[in-house]
Design an enzyme around this catalytic site. Structure first.
Site, short mmCIF file in Angstrom:
data_model
loop_
_atom_site.label_atom_id
_atom_site.label_comp_id
_atom_site.label_asym_id
_atom_site.label_seq_id
_atom_site.Cartn_x
_atom_site.Cartn_y
_atom_site.Cartn_z
N SER A 122 1.00 -1.14 -0.16
CA SER A 122 -0.01 -0.08 -0.05
C SER A 122 0.81 1.35 -0.15
CB SER A 122 -0.91 -0.02 1.05
OG SER A 122 -1.65 0.98 1.13
N ASP A 176 -2.24 6.43 -3.59
CA ASP A 176 -1.05 5.87 -3.26
C ASP A 176 -0.53 4.84 -4.32
OD1 ASP A 176 -3.10 4.11 -2.85
OD2 ASP A 176 -2.43 3.44 -0.77
N ASP A 184 -0.62 1.41 -4.60
CA ASP A 184 -1.83 0.51 -5.16
C ASP A 184 -3.03 1.14 -5.35
OD1 ASP A 184 -2.21 0.85 -2.30
OD2 ASP A 184 -3.01 -1.11 -2.24
N ASP A 190 -5.59 2.47 -3.64
CA ASP A 190 -6.60 2.22 -2.86
C ASP A 190 -7.05 3.28 -2.17
OD1 ASP A 190 -4.44 1.80 -1.18
OD2 ASP A 190 -5.56 -0.08 -0.28
#
Length: 574
Positions: A146, A305, A307, A309
């Site tokens: 993440s 960010d 990834d 999400d």
């Protein structure tokens, strides 16, 4: 086996490459480093695994990935042949080794007779959640850390509803791992052999098209965007990550003509060379976006960010400077906007509801209830929001239109069961364009909401406790606050003590104990006589205690004074 024996076992294993063996030989005289890497395995929880990328039992590397996947494969196999045929979708982010780890996981699943749908290249986390649901998979794996620094990687696991694993399945995997030798207990298959046998197939463009069709179905107001498109501008950055393709595509399809992407950060790079931390919660990472915005007279900045999400925004204030909008505030803005936009478009269901976590601002409840929506609390984590959504909608009680947590995660629609920065970026931009059509920036809009709903304020403190003794320190602090809780905080009396581990609330004055709706999580809540709530919980993914201050003032000055006063108390806990 102690840490030194574990180290020697790894050093002697034929499974190690020469480079891996040399890395371990290099720490031969560093007893503390050996202990840190080999004192025990990474703990497998509902968030899967997360750690720094080094060779070692307590780190993220291909051996740990294979071991974890074998445990997961055992749980899927126990579900039967049908579950094995439904198989697993596997995705990865932009981090160093993410593709290698994803392929290693795919090979272990294939070696266990479980079919795999492997993304051909990096994709946003919400698309993995979508793929699990869309293709009827039994489970999903996403190799991502993440928003953590570049040294980290992680292994997120999903079940058939597209949400991260519920506690019972995570516990089942953790139990399996206790009996699996990290080198000799793993069954794998050569990647090309698995592809030739049809056990691994690739996902790509088809999934993108299906996912984006769902994303675009969430648009409420193409017309207003069209009216302002010649003048409205925004800056976007993916922070070197997975948002680089689908977020600009979504915004362009919305009708945005002046989308300025930060060129340096559109480059996919797991070293995140332009930022110390690729986290949209950290405003310092937006410096390139701010420069670009100022040069082009832009008021609105969007950043996702690595990834994709989580999403953060920055807006220009009255002084012409950019300031961050917190995750709490962004969620309140978006909830209030969605209610209005869905009403205008005739899309708001009669029994609409919003979900938030127990550490998310109470302003969200005020917005929801003032507009006739129900608002429900869940524990932190979108798996709990997914459970609550399924429960409410399965019972025909509510239709959930928006779910969010303070850490910059938002879930909208019914095609994913995790936070989704692609859809959130689309609707945040639609919202910014709508306010632009009213002659307002999002800075103006936020202040209007404070005037309307109250001067709420929030601050999160991270009490970092790294190293071998970090877990002990975290446990000791929670034990102390639970067994000898403060009678007052910063001179204000505590009215109610809530302990979410056993689901109880104790009245400070009478001592009366009552049950609360949520239980089973190591979280404490102190509700003060002035209406302030202070929540304390250990992080599920990092070595730190998180302390949340949720307060409200009669005006901005009183709110800010409250935040300063209670922050001073939090600092005494460290």
């Amino acid at each position: 086996m102690n840490y030194r024996q574990e180290y020697e076992k790894w050093l002697a294993s034929p499974a190690l490459s020469e480079d891996e063996r040399n890395e371990l030989k290099a720490i031969a005289n560093d007893e503390k480093e050996i202990e840190n890497r080999f004192y025990g395995p990474l703990e497998f929880g509902t968030a899967g695994l997360r750690g720094t990328m080094y060779v070692g039992l307590h780190n993220m590397n291909r051996h740990v990935i294979r071991w974890a996947t074998q445990g997961f494969a055992n749980v899927i196999r126990a579900e039967g042949e049908e579950a094995m045929k439904k198989g697993v979708a596997i995705c990865m982010d932009c981090r160093n080794h993410s593709m290698e780890f994803a392929r290693a996981a795919a090979c272990v699943m294939a070696g266990n007779g479980i079919t795999v749908k492997l993304f051909e290249s990096l994709r946003p986390t919400p698309e993995l959640s979508f793929a699990v649901r869309e293709y009827g998979c039994e489970a999903g794996i996403n190799v991502t850390a993440s928003h953590n620094p570049k040294e980290y990687n992680g292994y997120k696991v999903y079940w058939s509803d597209g949400a991260q694993l519920p506690p019972q399945h995570a516990a089942a995997i953790a139990k399996e791992l206790e009996h699996i030798d990290i080198f000799t207990g793993v069954t794998s298959m050569d990647f090309d052999e698995a592809v030739n046998k049809g056990l691994i197939t690739m996902l790509g463009e088809d999934c993108d098209k299906r996912f984006m069709a769902n994303v675009m179905s969430m648009v409420n107001d193409y017309e207003t965007v069209k009216k302002v498109a010649d003048d409205f501008k925004l800056v976007y950055t993916p922070f070197h990550g997975c948002g680089h393709k689908l977020v600009p595509e979504a915004l362009t399809r919305l009708g945005i003509k002046h989308l300025l992407c930060v060129p340096e950060q559109m480059v996919i790079d797991g070293n995140f060379p332009t930022v110390v931390s690729p986290n949209p919660e950290n405003p310092e990472g937006f410096y390139l976006a701010i420069d670009l915005a100022k040069k082009n007279d832009v008021d609105f900045i969007l950043g996702t960010d690595p990834d994709s999400d989580r999403v953060g925004i920055m807006v220009r204030n009255k002084q012409g400077e950019f300031e961050p909008v917190t995750g709490n505030q962004t969620g309140v803005l978006l909830l209030d906007y969605l209610i209005g936009a869905m009403k205008r478009a005739g899309k708001l269901p009669a029994n609409a509801a919003a979900l938030k976590t127990i550490v998310t601002t109470e302003m969200a409840r005020a917005v929801a209830e003032a507009n006739g929506l129900d608002c429900y609390d869940t524990f932190t984590g979108f798996k709990f929001m997914a459970e609550k959504m399924n429960e409410l909608e399965g019972a025909g009680k509510n239709t959930v239109i928006f779910s969010y947590e303070e850490s910059y995660g938002y879930m909208i629609g019914h095609y994913v069961r995790d936070k989704d920065a692609v859809t959130a970026s689309l609707l945040l931009t639609e919202m910014a364009a709508w306010y632009y059509s009213q002659g307002m920036t999002l800075f103006d809009a936020l202040n209007a909401l404070f005037e309307k709903y109250g001067w709420y304020g929030e601050k999160t403190h991270n009490l970092v406790m790294p190293g071998l003794d970090g877990a002990e320190k975290m446990a000791a602090l929670m034990k102390s606050l639970r067994e000898t809780p403060p009678s007052e905080i910063a001179g204000v009396k505590v009215a109610t003590y809530k302990d979410y581990s056993d689901g109880t609330a104790r009245d400070a004055a009478s001592g009366e104990v009552t049950k609360i709706a949520l239980s089973g999580s190591n979280v404490l809540r102190f509700e003060l006589c002035d209406g302030t709530h202070i929540v304390v919980r250990p992080s599920g993914t990092e070595p730190k205690i998180k302390v949340y201050i949720l307060t409200k003032g009669a005006n901005a000055q009183e709110r800010d004074a409250n935040l300063a006063k209670y922050s001073a108390w939090v600092n005494t806990l460290a």
